[in-house]
Design an enzyme around this catalytic site. Structure first.
Site, mmCIF file in Angstrom:
data_model
loop_
_atom_site.group_PDB
_atom_site.id
_atom_site.type_symbol
_atom_site.label_atom_id
_atom_site.label_comp_id
_atom_site.label_asym_id
_atom_site.label_seq_id
_atom_site.Cartn_x
_atom_site.Cartn_y
_atom_site.Cartn_z
ATOM 1 N N ARG A 58 23.714 -51.422 -13.391
ATOM 2 C CA ARG A 58 22.910 -50.791 -12.841
ATOM 3 C C ARG A 58 22.770 -49.705 -13.844
ATOM 4 O O ARG A 58 20.852 -50.155 -13.612
ATOM 5 C CB ARG A 58 23.216 -49.768 -11.669
ATOM 6 C CG ARG A 58 22.715 -48.960 -11.186
ATOM 7 C CD ARG A 58 22.856 -47.617 -11.001
ATOM 8 N NE ARG A 58 22.932 -46.665 -11.896
ATOM 9 C CZ ARG A 58 22.830 -45.324 -11.628
ATOM 10 N NH1 ARG A 58 23.212 -44.448 -10.784
ATOM 11 N NH2 ARG A 58 22.894 -44.453 -12.635
ATOM 12 N N GLY A 59 23.101 -49.257 -14.800
ATOM 13 C CA GLY A 59 22.024 -48.955 -16.187
ATOM 14 C C GLY A 59 21.819 -47.848 -15.704
ATOM 15 O O GLY A 59 21.856 -46.540 -14.562
ATOM 16 N N ARG A 92 30.013 -51.839 -36.893
ATOM 17 C CA ARG A 92 30.855 -50.997 -37.400
ATOM 18 C C ARG A 92 32.244 -51.780 -37.430
ATOM 19 O O ARG A 92 32.825 -51.597 -36.479
ATOM 20 C CB ARG A 92 30.992 -49.981 -37.410
ATOM 21 C CG ARG A 92 29.904 -49.049 -37.621
ATOM 22 C CD ARG A 92 29.547 -49.865 -39.145
ATOM 23 N NE ARG A 92 28.434 -47.959 -39.590
ATOM 24 C CZ ARG A 92 26.678 -48.320 -39.178
ATOM 25 N NH1 ARG A 92 26.482 -49.688 -38.792
ATOM 26 N NH2 ARG A 92 25.868 -48.023 -39.946
ATOM 27 N N ALA A 134 18.959 -47.593 -23.045
ATOM 28 C CA ALA A 134 18.926 -47.656 -21.660
ATOM 29 C C ALA A 134 17.204 -47.597 -20.827
ATOM 30 O O ALA A 134 16.272 -47.791 -21.976
ATOM 31 C CB ALA A 134 18.725 -45.708 -21.857
ATOM 32 N N HIS A 148 23.168 -58.243 -21.644
ATOM 33 C CA HIS A 148 23.948 -57.100 -20.353
ATOM 34 C C HIS A 148 22.295 -56.915 -19.409
ATOM 35 O O HIS A 148 21.488 -57.228 -20.142
ATOM 36 C CB HIS A 148 23.449 -55.889 -21.423
ATOM 37 C CG HIS A 148 24.794 -54.888 -21.909
ATOM 38 N ND1 HIS A 148 25.406 -53.796 -21.842
ATOM 39 C CD2 HIS A 148 26.045 -56.184 -22.202
ATOM 40 C CE1 HIS A 148 27.010 -54.294 -22.083
ATOM 41 N NE2 HIS A 148 26.902 -55.127 -23.224
ATOM 42 N N GLU A 198 31.302 -55.685 -28.289
ATOM 43 C CA GLU A 198 30.176 -55.132 -27.551
ATOM 44 C C GLU A 198 29.721 -55.089 -28.597
ATOM 45 O O GLU A 198 30.107 -53.840 -29.711
ATOM 46 C CB GLU A 198 30.593 -53.885 -26.632
ATOM 47 C CG GLU A 198 28.856 -53.743 -25.976
ATOM 48 C CD GLU A 198 28.982 -52.510 -25.252
ATOM 49 O OE1 GLU A 198 29.393 -52.965 -24.023
ATOM 50 O OE2 GLU A 198 28.397 -51.318 -25.589
ATOM 51 N N ASN A 219 32.681 -48.687 -4.490
ATOM 52 C CA ASN A 219 31.352 -49.157 -5.340
ATOM 53 C C ASN A 219 32.005 -50.738 -6.362
ATOM 54 O O ASN A 219 31.314 -51.982 -6.490
ATOM 55 C CB ASN A 219 31.054 -48.261 -5.782
ATOM 56 C CG ASN A 219 29.795 -48.599 -6.742
ATOM 57 O OD1 ASN A 219 28.903 -49.340 -5.956
ATOM 58 N ND2 ASN A 219 29.669 -48.294 -7.960
ATOM 59 N N SER A 254 37.112 -58.816 -26.567
ATOM 60 C CA SER A 254 36.416 -59.041 -26.824
ATOM 61 C C SER A 254 35.475 -58.362 -26.924
ATOM 62 O O SER A 254 36.323 -56.890 -27.465
ATOM 63 C CB SER A 254 35.162 -59.732 -25.245
ATOM 64 O OG SER A 254 35.879 -58.284 -24.422
ATOM 65 N N PHE A 298 28.949 -38.908 -26.994
ATOM 66 C CA PHE A 298 29.156 -40.318 -25.768
ATOM 67 C C PHE A 298 30.351 -39.984 -24.422
ATOM 68 O O PHE A 298 29.529 -40.299 -23.654
ATOM 69 C CB PHE A 298 29.911 -41.104 -26.506
ATOM 70 C CG PHE A 298 29.444 -41.848 -27.236
ATOM 71 C CD1 PHE A 298 28.023 -41.881 -27.421
ATOM 72 C CD2 PHE A 298 29.736 -42.675 -28.575
ATOM 73 C CE1 PHE A 298 27.171 -42.310 -28.456
ATOM 74 C CE2 PHE A 298 29.081 -43.533 -29.657
ATOM 75 C CZ PHE A 298 27.689 -43.783 -29.781
#
Length: 288
Positions: A100-101, A267, A44, A70, A10, A156, A8, A211
């Site tokens: 959660r973000g 890209r 964000a 998302h 993103e 979690n 997949s 990142f």
């Protein structure tokens, strides 16, 4: 190559005309490989919410790709969050990546909206009650930066999966052993849902390192050495990046991994090269 291997992708919402051109090129070049779905980031603090909505509609209406939206717990009440999900369902979007973000201000600790969801597990449960969404969640092979320890992080994750998610997509990492150790630890506490490794093709090493610092991914010294001196050698940098990603994916495939999630950064060239090297080719080429 095992024909069962799938992937997949993103992408992120474009911000200007040049970005839309690159966005369309990414979709056009990668849709030939028939990815399982195409997830569209949210930004964000929900900072790209409007752009995400437009990008999702574009993927849904103008391409043959399956969009995945998302959705985060940041800055919205529960009612507002579910209104967004209802809107997506009405638009025909059936897959949500529930997170959660992070707050809009980098480095700011997460603070839930007073009337919002506090955790991704709560969001997953609400989405499951709302409609028959396919729900993916995130996971961290090297522990979420805000987690106390590995065990807390795994429990979690287990809560999110038990709440109704069907898979977890990992944050990127740079060594296959990182993911394999994480997979073993997850299995040890009873997590048997699919764990999909997130692969970040390294287009710009300094950007990738930035990142990594923000999400807690370790950068091995050998990787730094591989890109040392290639700052102005884009072709050589691309060849090194593709070779490293293919090697890592092949090691994971040898250990039973069959699904991958590529962070394309809009890209497509490296992702396209990696998929071809792994034997993932356009449907017409496979048929021939």
């Amino acid at each position: 190559m095992n024909k069962a291997v799938t992937f997949s992708i993103e992408i992120f919402p474009p911000r200007d005309a040049a970005g839309w051109n690159q966005f369309d090129q990414t979709l056009t070049r990668l849709k030939k490989l028939q990815p399982r779905f195409c997830s569209v980031t949210y930004g964000a603090g929900g900072s790209a919410r409007r752009g995400s909505d437009i990008a999702l509609a574009h993927v849904q209406r103008q391409t043959s790709l399956t969009p995945a939206a998302h959705l985060t717990c940041v800055a919205l009440s529960r009612n507002e969050t579910l209104d967004i999900a209802r809107h997506w369902w009405a638009e025909g979007i059936r897959h949500i990546v529930a997170l959660r973000g992070d707050m809009a201000e980098a480095g700011t600790p997460f603070h839930p909206h007073p009337a919002g969801y506090k955790y991704a597990a709560e969001l997953v449960a609400a989405l499951r009650d709302l409609a028959d969404f396919e729900i993916s969640v995130g996971c961290y092979p090297e522990i979420h930066p805000e987690s106390h320890d590995r065990l807390a992080d795994l429990f979690n994750l287990k809560q999110k999966l038990n709440a109704g998610a069907i898979r977890a997509i990992s944050q990127f990492f740079f060594e296959p052993e990182v993911f394999l150790r994480f997979r073993d630890a997850a299995a040890a506490i009873g997590i048997h849902h699919p764990l999909v490794p997130g692969i970040l093709p390294i287009l710009d090493f300094n950007k990738a390192a930035g990142f990594a610092r923000r999400c807690g991914a370790s950068i091995p010294k050998w990787l730094i050495d591989r890109f040392d001196g290639l700052e102005n050698e884009s072709d050589a940098r691309g060849q090194v990046a593709a070779s490293l990603a293919v090697s890592m994916c092949e090691r994971l495939i040898a250990e039973g991994v069959q699904n991958f999630h590529f962070y394309t950064l809009n890209r497509p060239t490296l992702t396209l090269a990696i998929c071809h090297a792994l034997g993932i080719q356009p449907a017409l080429e496979r048929a021939a």
